[in-house]
Design a protein around this motif. Sequence first.
Motif, PDB file in Angstrom:
ATOM      1  N   VAL A  11       0.862  -1.178   0.000  1.00  0.00           N
ATOM      2  CA  VAL A  11       0.000   0.000   0.000  1.00  0.00           C
ATOM      3  C   VAL A  11       0.899   1.229   0.000  1.00  0.00           C
ATOM      4  N   SER A  12       0.330   2.366  -0.285  1.00  0.00           N
ATOM      5  CA  SER A  12       1.153   3.571  -0.454  1.00  0.00           C
ATOM      6  C   SER A  12       1.815   4.003   0.842  1.00  0.00           C
ATOM      7  N   THR A  13       1.026   4.201   1.887  1.00  0.00           N
ATOM      8  CA  THR A  13       1.556   4.696   3.150  1.00  0.00           C
ATOM      9  C   THR A  13       0.875   3.982   4.303  1.00  0.00           C
ATOM     10  N   ARG A  14       1.325   4.274   5.517  1.00  0.00           N
ATOM     11  CA  ARG A  14       0.710   3.680   6.703  1.00  0.00           C
ATOM     12  C   ARG A  14      -0.760   4.081   6.844  1.00  0.00           C
ATOM     13  N   ALA A  15      -1.096   5.255   6.364  1.00  0.00           N
ATOM     14  CA  ALA A  15      -2.492   5.688   6.442  1.00  0.00           C
ATOM     15  C   ALA A  15      -3.412   4.826   5.592  1.00  0.00           C
ATOM     16  N   ASP A  16      -2.852   4.108   4.619  1.00  0.00           N
ATOM     17  CA  ASP A  16      -3.649   3.242   3.743  1.00  0.00           C
ATOM     18  C   ASP A  16      -3.721   1.813   4.250  1.00  0.00           C
ATOM     19  N   SER A  17      -3.030   1.517   5.330  1.00  0.00           N
ATOM     20  CA  SER A  17      -3.001   0.164   5.878  1.00  0.00           C
ATOM     21  C   SER A  17      -3.978   0.051   7.034  1.00  0.00           C
ATOM     22  N   THR A  18      -4.669  -1.082   7.114  1.00  0.00           N
ATOM     23  CA  THR A  18      -5.561  -1.297   8.252  1.00  0.00           C
ATOM     24  C   THR A  18      -4.780  -1.386   9.557  1.00  0.00           C
ATOM     25  N   ALA A  19      -3.476  -1.656   9.467  1.00  0.00           N
ATOM     26  CA  ALA A  19      -2.652  -1.698  10.671  1.00  0.00           C
ATOM     27  C   ALA A  19      -2.544  -0.332  11.332  1.00  0.00           C
TER      28      ALA A  19
END
Length: 681
Positions: A454-462
């Motif tokens: 995914v692009s960045t952490r903001a795009d990850s469900t984590a």
Amino acid sequence: MAIRRARGRRWRRRAGGRLRRRLGRLTTQDVLRALWLGALIGLVTGIAAILFFEALDLATKYILGELTGYSPPHPFGEGGDEAQGPSRRWALPLVVGLGALASGILVYTLAPEAEGAGADQVIDAFHKRGGRMRLRVIPVKLVASAITIGSGGSAGREGPAAQISGGIGSVIADRLGLDAVERRRALVAGMGAGVGAIFRAPLGGAMMAAEALYRDDFEADAILLSLISSIVAFAVYGAWYDYTPIFGGTSGFSFSNPEELPYYLALGVACGLLGILYARGFETTQDLFRRLTAPRWVKPAIGGVLVGCIAMFAPEAIHIGYGWVQRSLTPDEVMDFSLWLIIALPFLRIITASLTVGSGGAGGIFGPGMVAGGMLGALFWRLFHDLPGFPADPAPLVIIGMIAVFGSIAHAPLAMMLMVGEMTGNLSLLAPAMVAVAVATLLVGNTSIYRSQVSTRADSTAHRHRFAFPLLDALPAERAVVPLPTVPDTANVAEALSVLERASSVDGMVVDEQGKLVGEIVAEELRAAPDAGAPAGGFTNDLPAVVLADTPLDEALDRLASNDRRWLPVLDGSDGPVLGVIDARALVRSYRQAVQQQVRPLTPVDEQISTMELTVAVGAPVEGKTLAAAGLPQGVRVLTMERAGRLSAPAGDTVLRRGDRLTLAMTRGTRAEVLSLVLGN
């Protein structure tokens, strides 16, 4: 007898709960957790890397070697053996195809998630499955990958190593009862440890695991754990074999002539184009095999037969290929390659890797990308070495080609520079490598070899909850606690059912005489009990996670989502009594209330100290009191106060009034008390 068995089950569950809570307390200390958990993951991963390498070596010797008479060359750090054969070229399609068929049957029968590259599956598990991987994936991936590559499949070792070791980290975290946040970190640490060990590149392996998760970001939270586990795994692996870099003969090369930079820039352009071709070719091959109307376990065999047909004319295009990279490091050996072969080999590597792994075969795509990049560097030197100012030896171009091709399409340029530097024992080429990697990465853009990135952490469900609702990180779970029926662990089935029915609840919590959590209890299971007088503790179920009172709401939301729970208990300290439960509705209600009260988190000072803006509410405990008498917890500081549009620094005798806007600095453990004093609820 039934009562005795029920008491035994209750005691075991209670002991297990205490163990998990104590382990949870340890994991809140980052350094301590990283030391013991990283060492454990690294130790097991190092042993697994040895087993994988030995299995791969045996499969190559007895499948590819005995059946086709082909022994691929090895790099300097793995013996430096020259290529032999193949003496039976006609057998290559049959052997590669049958090996892929055996691997496909094994994978799709026992663990379908072990198909393909491996690293992509680890990335997907991090983002979408709470870092959880099944135990059976580990042996299935090890054996299937050894068969695929050992029979001549064109694939790398890093993907299987990443999935095997990432699975180890995930399983260890599960067995220790760690939550989804820690399990994801353990998954990343295992992935880095496996790659770092098998490539004898601990720093590069740790960095690659953190970089490969995103196209434009970096998983900084996992670095400490990943570094420790990678170092331990490397130490175990090296103690069994040795610590020699995989590629030898490169320590004497360095960058000392600025006139060479334009050539490295041009190499970066070529590497970027080759990387795009590799990523899109691999993706196209995957799509073609997905649309193919054949059983999934047959598809790897089809790809294997096609790879074997190519190997009949160019055996250099199969297996791992690092031996051919070793041969291309010196001028004489580069000149020994036929011109058509050195031109074709980067493209043949892409084709055979796409057919092997894209068809569903178990193997990595990192190795073929590195080999293709290295051979592109050798081709670059072969074609242009007579130009003025061109590097005198092919080794720097080969090394930088390896870095630039895969570093750009994996979006892990820093990790690749470190890893190839460790694999060659030469870090002196970083300056031209940065030029080539930067150009290749810019050219590649958003194209990636890993679909699960995914692009960045903001795009990850984590991390999405934290980035989507930054206020949640400022609110402790204690603010969102709601009641749930509690049943004493001494109650019988009838008494427990009565408690739940009076509260009109389908489930509840079992607590001991100190009010500490034992587990959960479900009304439906109690109604099915044959004896209403039996101890209710015998029907207690363990909870997958708990939430501490000072846990930020974003972490609490992540735990609810990762464990697929409607509610989780909130404890007053890691071994304290139950305060209640938290669920999604209570969490959202607390969030909305904080928004209405104009609570605003500010940039934190460090990991332990945060700053927040709060407005003194009507009827709040601090209203009408001086700052000195307000009873704020020790260590809390009021930095500024805004009243009627005027900003000031309050003193101890400043009287706090409703509507005063305070900026406070506080530790995480004092947030709940501060909010109660200033907001009044």
